[in-house]
Motif scaffolding. Structure first.
Motif, short mmCIF file in Angstrom:
data_model
loop_
_atom_site.label_atom_id
_atom_site.label_comp_id
_atom_site.label_asym_id
_atom_site.label_seq_id
_atom_site.Cartn_x
_atom_site.Cartn_y
_atom_site.Cartn_z
N THR A 162 33.16 -39.37 100.22
CA THR A 162 32.54 -39.05 98.94
C THR A 162 33.42 -38.02 98.23
N THR A 163 33.22 -37.90 96.93
CA THR A 163 33.88 -36.86 96.14
C THR A 163 32.79 -36.00 95.52
N PRO A 164 32.34 -34.95 96.23
CA PRO A 164 31.22 -34.15 95.76
C PRO A 164 31.49 -33.36 94.48
N GLY A 165 32.74 -33.09 94.20
CA GLY A 165 33.09 -32.38 92.98
C GLY A 165 34.50 -32.72 92.56
N LYS A 166 34.91 -32.27 91.40
CA LYS A 166 36.24 -32.57 90.88
C LYS A 166 37.30 -32.03 91.84
N GLY A 167 38.19 -32.92 92.27
CA GLY A 167 39.24 -32.51 93.18
C GLY A 167 38.77 -32.20 94.58
N GLN A 168 37.53 -32.60 94.93
CA GLN A 168 36.97 -32.32 96.26
C GLN A 168 36.74 -33.62 97.02
N LEU A 169 36.70 -33.50 98.33
CA LEU A 169 36.60 -34.69 99.16
C LEU A 169 35.88 -34.37 100.45
N GLN A 170 35.06 -35.31 100.90
CA GLN A 170 34.48 -35.28 102.23
C GLN A 170 34.71 -36.65 102.86
N SER A 171 35.31 -36.68 104.06
CA SER A 171 35.62 -37.97 104.66
C SER A 171 36.12 -37.80 106.08
N TYR A 172 36.14 -38.93 106.82
CA TYR A 172 36.80 -39.02 108.12
C TYR A 172 37.90 -40.08 108.02
N PHE A 173 38.96 -39.90 108.84
CA PHE A 173 40.08 -40.83 108.89
C PHE A 173 40.39 -41.12 110.35
N PHE A 174 40.31 -42.38 110.74
CA PHE A 174 40.67 -42.82 112.09
C PHE A 174 41.99 -43.54 111.98
N SER A 175 43.05 -42.95 112.55
CA SER A 175 44.40 -43.47 112.40
C SER A 175 44.97 -43.89 113.74
N LEU A 176 45.71 -45.00 113.72
CA LEU A 176 46.48 -45.46 114.87
C LEU A 176 47.93 -45.52 114.45
N ASP A 177 48.82 -44.92 115.26
CA ASP A 177 50.22 -44.84 114.89
C ASP A 177 51.09 -45.72 115.77
N VAL A 189 35.65 -30.66 101.87
CA VAL A 189 35.98 -29.84 100.70
C VAL A 189 37.13 -28.89 101.04
N PHE A 190 38.28 -29.48 101.38
CA PHE A 190 39.54 -28.78 101.64
C PHE A 190 39.57 -28.05 102.97
N HIS A 191 38.59 -28.24 103.82
CA HIS A 191 38.68 -27.74 105.19
C HIS A 191 39.16 -28.90 106.07
N PHE A 192 40.45 -29.00 106.26
CA PHE A 192 41.04 -30.13 106.96
C PHE A 192 41.08 -29.85 108.46
N LYS A 193 40.69 -30.81 109.24
CA LYS A 193 40.62 -30.62 110.69
C LYS A 193 41.19 -31.83 111.43
N THR A 194 41.91 -31.54 112.50
CA THR A 194 42.25 -32.58 113.47
C THR A 194 41.17 -32.53 114.53
N LEU A 195 40.30 -33.51 114.54
CA LEU A 195 39.19 -33.53 115.50
C LEU A 195 39.63 -34.07 116.85
N LEU A 196 40.38 -35.16 116.84
CA LEU A 196 40.85 -35.79 118.07
C LEU A 196 42.28 -36.25 117.87
N HIS A 197 43.11 -36.05 118.89
CA HIS A 197 44.51 -36.49 118.83
C HIS A 197 44.97 -36.73 120.26
N ASN A 198 45.43 -37.94 120.56
CA ASN A 198 45.83 -38.24 121.92
C ASN A 198 46.55 -39.58 121.97
#
Length: 284
Positions: A162-177, A189-198
């Protein structure tokens, strides 16, 4: 908490030349979010922004199972039960009948061709997000898609965006490399976190390898699966509900990811937790 660098992008989704070597995961997360905000809102320039990246480090299945209060076997059983239900949404991605982005530009590609959906980040240090207009406001869901990295670094599923405000974001990203690693990133809202990495033996690493990725999200509980195998899970509340889509990201190389057979299920069953965790043990 490890502080990430300050980004001053030359263009949306890009990084300065002197930042292109040895990029930490925090920079990659910031790059992804910058690109997605541009794609969603049409912002041409986001200016200078700082962010923090919480490094989750390597976690075994046992450690993360303890966090969520469910054993690896229980999560595997949950997967079997969820995917045996009638889907909420299915799309072979062979043709555009469900409102997917279709566009090609100098640095991005969202294109249905050769009976698959191709998402491309066509310039280094860029990320591309392709949305679906029907998959919005979804919360307790399982999402599965088959992906093949044709060239470059990686990609996957974004959900609860979702985009709760201008230039703001809330989301999850599941990536495979392509190097055989997986990531679960979050932004609140700009608090970026690596939750899982392995890394995981369930992954078929390298280019032109087909991998089936699945995420189950029920309230604060999130579990990841690769090629029908449970790999990790966590309790987190960064994003509650939103849209689903597909993305490709690169760090050093232009990237193209081919997606097919996307399926979404609604997760209505309760996920039982032990008494030591606060993770929706009574929610249905």
């Amino acid at each position: 908490t490890e502080k990430g660098p300050i980004l001053a992008p030359d263009a949306p989704g890009s990084l300065p030349n002197n930042a292109r070597k040895g990029l930490p995961r925090g920079v990659v997360i910031g790059m992804l979010v910058l690109a997605l905000l541009v794609a969603l809102s049409g912002i041409a320039y986001l200016g200078i922004m700082a962010f923090s990246a919480i490094q989750a480090g390597s976690q075994s299945q046992g450690e993360t199972s303890a966090q969520t209060g469910l054993s690896a076997a229980a999560w595997q059983d949950t997967y079997t039960k969820v995917i045996s239900q009638k889907p909420l949404f299915t799309d072979s991605l062979q043709q555009n009948v469900n409102g997917w982005n279709v566009d090609t530009e100098a640095k991005r590609m969202c294109l249905l061709t050769n009976a698959a959906y191709h998402v491309g980040s066509l310039a280094p240090h860029n990320a591309v997000f392709c949305r679906n207009t029907k998959l919005t406001n979804l919360s307790d869901i399982a999402c599965q898609v088959r992906m093949t990295i044709v060239h470059g670094n990686g990609g996957g599923i974004f959900f609860r965006l979702t985009t709760p405000g201008k230039g703001q974001l809330q989301s999850y990203f599941f990536s495979l490399d392509s190097n055989g690693t997986y990531n679960l990133w979050a932004d609140n809202v700009f608090h970026f976190k690596t939750l899982l990495h392995n890394t995981s033996t369930a992954i078929k690493p390298g280019l032109n390898q087909s991998n089936l990725i699945t995420v189950i999200a029920k309230g604060k509980l999130i579990a990841l699966y690769i090629n029908n195998q449970y790999v990790n899970s966590i309790v987190d509340n960064s994003a509650a509900a939103g849209m689903i889509g597909l993305f490709a990201h690169d760090v050093l190389n232009a990237t193209e990811v081919e997606f097919s057979n996307l399926i979404v299920w609604k997760v209505a069953m309760p996920l039982q937790c032990n008494q030591d965790t606060q993770c929706l043990k009574n929610e249905s």
